[in-house]
Write a protein that holds these residues in place. Structure first.
Motif, PDB file in Angstrom:
ATOM      1  N   ARG A   1       5.983   5.144  -9.633  1.00 52.47           N
ATOM      2  CA  ARG A   1       7.514   5.100  -9.593  1.00 52.47           C
ATOM      3  C   ARG A   1       8.311   3.731  -9.067  1.00 52.47           C
ATOM      4  N   SER A   2       7.545   3.131  -8.407  1.00 55.48           N
ATOM      5  CA  SER A   2       8.057   1.640  -7.896  1.00 55.48           C
ATOM      6  C   SER A   2       8.257   0.769  -8.652  1.00 55.48           C
ATOM      7  N   ASN A   3       9.402   0.090  -8.597  1.00 56.32           N
ATOM      8  CA  ASN A   3       9.581  -1.160  -9.173  1.00 56.32           C
ATOM      9  C   ASN A   3       8.959  -2.465  -8.775  1.00 56.32           C
ATOM     10  N   GLU A   4       8.660  -2.202  -7.436  1.00 57.11           N
ATOM     11  CA  GLU A   4       7.860  -3.301  -6.605  1.00 57.11           C
ATOM     12  C   GLU A   4       6.752  -3.907  -7.366  1.00 57.11           C
ATOM     13  N   SER A   5       5.891  -2.905  -7.821  1.00 58.14           N
ATOM     14  CA  SER A   5       4.724  -3.354  -8.816  1.00 58.14           C
ATOM     15  C   SER A   5       4.900  -3.865  -9.726  1.00 58.14           C
ATOM     16  N   ARG A   6       5.872  -4.120 -10.442  1.00 60.16           N
ATOM     17  CA  ARG A   6       6.175  -4.807 -11.971  1.00 60.16           C
ATOM     18  C   ARG A   6       5.462  -6.009 -11.991  1.00 60.16           C
TER      19      ARG A   6
ATOM     20  N   VAL B   1      -6.269  -1.920  -6.119  1.00 59.91           N
ATOM     21  CA  VAL B   1      -7.194  -1.251  -5.709  1.00 59.91           C
ATOM     22  C   VAL B   1      -6.767   0.323  -5.472  1.00 59.91           C
ATOM     23  N   VAL B   2      -7.560   1.241  -6.092  1.00 53.10           N
ATOM     24  CA  VAL B   2      -7.119   2.597  -5.731  1.00 53.10           C
ATOM     25  C   VAL B   2      -8.194   3.139  -4.673  1.00 53.10           C
ATOM     26  N   ASP B   3      -7.530   3.764  -3.831  1.00 50.61           N
ATOM     27  CA  ASP B   3      -8.722   4.591  -2.822  1.00 50.61           C
ATOM     28  C   ASP B   3      -8.358   5.984  -2.864  1.00 50.61           C
ATOM     29  N   GLU B   4      -9.525   6.381  -2.460  1.00 50.68           N
ATOM     30  CA  GLU B   4      -9.409   8.033  -2.533  1.00 50.68           C
ATOM     31  C   GLU B   4      -9.137   8.501  -1.105  1.00 50.68           C
ATOM     32  N   GLY B   5      -7.616   8.732  -0.954  1.00 51.62           N
ATOM     33  CA  GLY B   5      -7.030   9.057   0.611  1.00 51.62           C
ATOM     34  C   GLY B   5      -6.781   7.644   1.049  1.00 51.62           C
ATOM     35  N   GLU B   6      -6.125   7.590   2.093  1.00 53.19           N
ATOM     36  CA  GLU B   6      -5.751   6.480   3.028  1.00 53.19           C
ATOM     37  C   GLU B   6      -6.895   5.930   3.736  1.00 53.19           C
TER      38      GLU B   6
ATOM     39  N   ARG C   1       0.777  -1.226  -0.093  1.00 53.92           N
ATOM     40  CA  ARG C   1      -0.109   0.068   0.014  1.00 53.92           C
ATOM     41  C   ARG C   1       0.798   1.207   0.139  1.00 53.92           C
ATOM     42  N   THR C   2       0.683   2.298  -1.025  1.00 52.59           N
ATOM     43  CA  THR C   2       1.216   3.405  -0.858  1.00 52.59           C
ATOM     44  C   THR C   2       0.597   4.470  -1.692  1.00 52.59           C
ATOM     45  N   THR C   3       1.059   5.721  -1.755  1.00 56.66           N
ATOM     46  CA  THR C   3       0.318   6.424  -2.421  1.00 56.66           C
ATOM     47  C   THR C   3       0.525   6.147  -4.120  1.00 56.66           C
ATOM     48  N   LEU C   4      -0.525   6.670  -4.860  1.00 55.81           N
ATOM     49  CA  LEU C   4      -0.414   6.333  -6.396  1.00 55.81           C
ATOM     50  C   LEU C   4       0.739   6.752  -7.107  1.00 55.81           C
ATOM     51  N   ARG C   5       0.983   7.847  -6.690  1.00 59.87           N
ATOM     52  CA  ARG C   5       2.318   8.691  -7.193  1.00 59.87           C
ATOM     53  C   ARG C   5       3.551   7.808  -7.152  1.00 59.87           C
TER      54      ARG C   5
ATOM     55  N   THR D   1      -4.075  12.567  -3.864  1.00 54.59           N
ATOM     56  CA  THR D   1      -4.621  12.163  -2.738  1.00 54.59           C
ATOM     57  C   THR D   1      -5.130  10.707  -2.934  1.00 54.59           C
ATOM     58  N   LEU D   2      -4.514  10.124  -3.977  1.00 54.28           N
ATOM     59  CA  LEU D   2      -5.118   8.763  -4.342  1.00 54.28           C
ATOM     60  C   LEU D   2      -3.854   7.685  -3.692  1.00 54.28           C
ATOM     61  N   TRP D   3      -4.537   6.635  -3.229  1.00 55.62           N
ATOM     62  CA  TRP D   3      -3.670   5.409  -2.616  1.00 55.62           C
ATOM     63  C   TRP D   3      -3.810   4.473  -3.355  1.00 55.62           C
ATOM     64  N   VAL D   4      -2.956   3.545  -3.459  1.00 54.29           N
ATOM     65  CA  VAL D   4      -3.358   2.238  -4.026  1.00 54.29           C
ATOM     66  C   VAL D   4      -2.781   1.005  -3.269  1.00 54.29           C
TER      67      VAL D   4
END
Ligand SMILES: O=C(O)CCC(=O)C(=O)O
Ligand SMILES: [Fe+2]
Length: 394
Positions: free
Chosen positions: A51-56, A62-67, A43-47, A94-97
């Motif tokens: 950038r992250s390689n972890e999600s390759r 799931v996109v959440d509007e805020g944590e 879980r982290t911000t969408l931004r 403000t989006l989290w994923v």
């Protein structure tokens, strides 16, 4: 043009299935299953996720509007995540994923199944999925610069079972860019006209040698036109390659009988809620069904083939293509909405699939070809009409 956008899971469904899903979801959340399904993910911000390689690899997310707030979108695949970030009107800051990796080689069907499972576990349809995600859309075998319509066995099966197949990625991004410019030019040059038919608000241009001005400006449409005109041969090639596919005799016979039409139609639905009410493209109850030139009469139509050309489409633009299950009528609450995404191709049974264009809040462009039934058209029709239908574009 964002070719990735075509990958967003973007069908919606308002069905009794949704009620079933939420009943199931309740049962699951009571048993703790709900937490297990959606909380195992990172879980982290969408931004940061982008950038992250972890999600390759193959992810469901799931996109959440805020944590710790409601989920607004559930999707499968890294491309879909990027496309969502690019196309959403929400504040991306403000989006989290949350996401979960399914292994690098997870198939689209596994991603789709997981997406459905998550939505079921949530117990509600996330807003940006515009209803629960249906897996009606499929990937093309491979994108091309136009010309060949290649269908897989699963495409034939969907056409037979549902009366419709929805395919993304048949055309490459560059080809689509040019096509978009050309279709927009048709409108900008005043070449599209309103037909003043009740129930439909679109402006249309008939694409044919006599009606389509030749010129570089419109050349971008050629690959799209070629692709749509290759649908009959493409379907027959697929049938030949998949002799064991479970396809009804009715569909087999239609595939054998359909031929590319002499004319196509480019259409624009304007942003003032332009729409087309529910209808069949070939409706024996319509008094005009049998009127016109053989091969171009509504009654001759076998499969309707549409390519959408809307590169900047976002959910707020509406104008979705809505279809009802075979045999259902328009009062049915069971329908599927398809976003008119750029490069998306739909092929459906013209005499069976009840469909409509929902009111559009932005310019919405498409090119349509109605394949015709050769067995209904006399041999006196010159065969060349089907082979070089568009001298203006060739
Ligand atoms: O553009 C669409 O999505 C469908 C249009 C349609 O139903 C028609 O022109 O008959
Ligand atoms: Fe139609």
């Amino acid at each position: 043009m964002a070719s990735t956008r075509a990958c967003v899971a973007s069908t919606s469904r308002a069905t009794p299935e949704r009620a079933r899903l939420s009943r199931k979801a309740k049962a699951r959340s009571v048993s703790g299953q709900r937490e297990r399904i959606v909380a195992r993910a990172s879980r982290t911000t969408l931004r940061d996720a982008l950038r992250s390689n972890e999600s390759r690899g193959s992810i469901v997310f799931v996109v959440d509007e805020g944590e710790n707030t409601r989920a607004v979108f559930v999707g499968g695949g890294r491309d879909a995540l990027e496309a969502y970030a690019e196309s959403t009107e929400r504040d991306v800051e403000t989006l989290w994923v949350r996401w979960e990796t399914l292994g690098r080689r997870a198939r689209a069907s596994a991603l789709n199944a997981k997406v459905k499972e998550i939505i079921a576990a949530l117990g509600y349809a996330p807003e940006d999925n515009a209803g629960a995600v249906a897996s009606a859309t499929q990937k093309a075998a491979e994108p091309t610069g136009g010309g060949q319509a290649t269908f897989a066995r699963s495409h034939l099966e969907a056409l037979d079972r549902d009366g419709i197949v929805v395919i993304d990625g048949m055309l490459d991004a560059e080809t689509l860019n040019d096509a978009v410019e050309s279709v927009r030019a048709l409108h900008a040059r005043g070449l599209m006209r309103n037909l003043e038919q009740s129930g439909r608000d679109d402006d249309v241009a008939v694409l044919s040698g006599s009606a389509l001005p030749s010129g570089r400006e419109f050349l971008g449409l050629r690959p799209v036109v070629r692709l749509l005109l290759d649908v009959p041969n493409g379907l027959r090639r697929a049938l030949d390659d998949n002799t064991n596919a479970e396809i009804s005799e009715d569909t087999r016979s239609k595939i054998r009988r359909c031929a590319p039409p002499d004319r196509l139609m480019a259409a624009r639905y304007g942003p003032e809620n332009c729409r087309y009410v529910a209808h069949l493209d070939n409706d024996p109850r319509d008094p005009g069904n049998d009127v016109g030139t053989p091969g171009l009469r509504p009654a001759d139509r076998v499969f309707t083939c549409i390519a959408y050309l809307n590169p900047n489409w976002i959910p707020a633009h509406e104008g979705r293509f809505r279809y009802f299950p075979l045999g259902a009528d328009v009062s049915s609450s069971d329908f599927t909405d398809i976003d008119p995404l750029c490069g998306r191709v739909v092929v459906f049974d013209s005499s069976k699939l009840l469909h409509e264009v929902r009111p559009s809040a932005a310019d919405r462009f498409a090119v349509t070809a109605w394949t015709y039934d050769r067995s209904r058209v006399s041999r006196s029709v010159p065969s060349s009409r089907a082979i070089h239908p568009l001298p203006g574009l060739s």
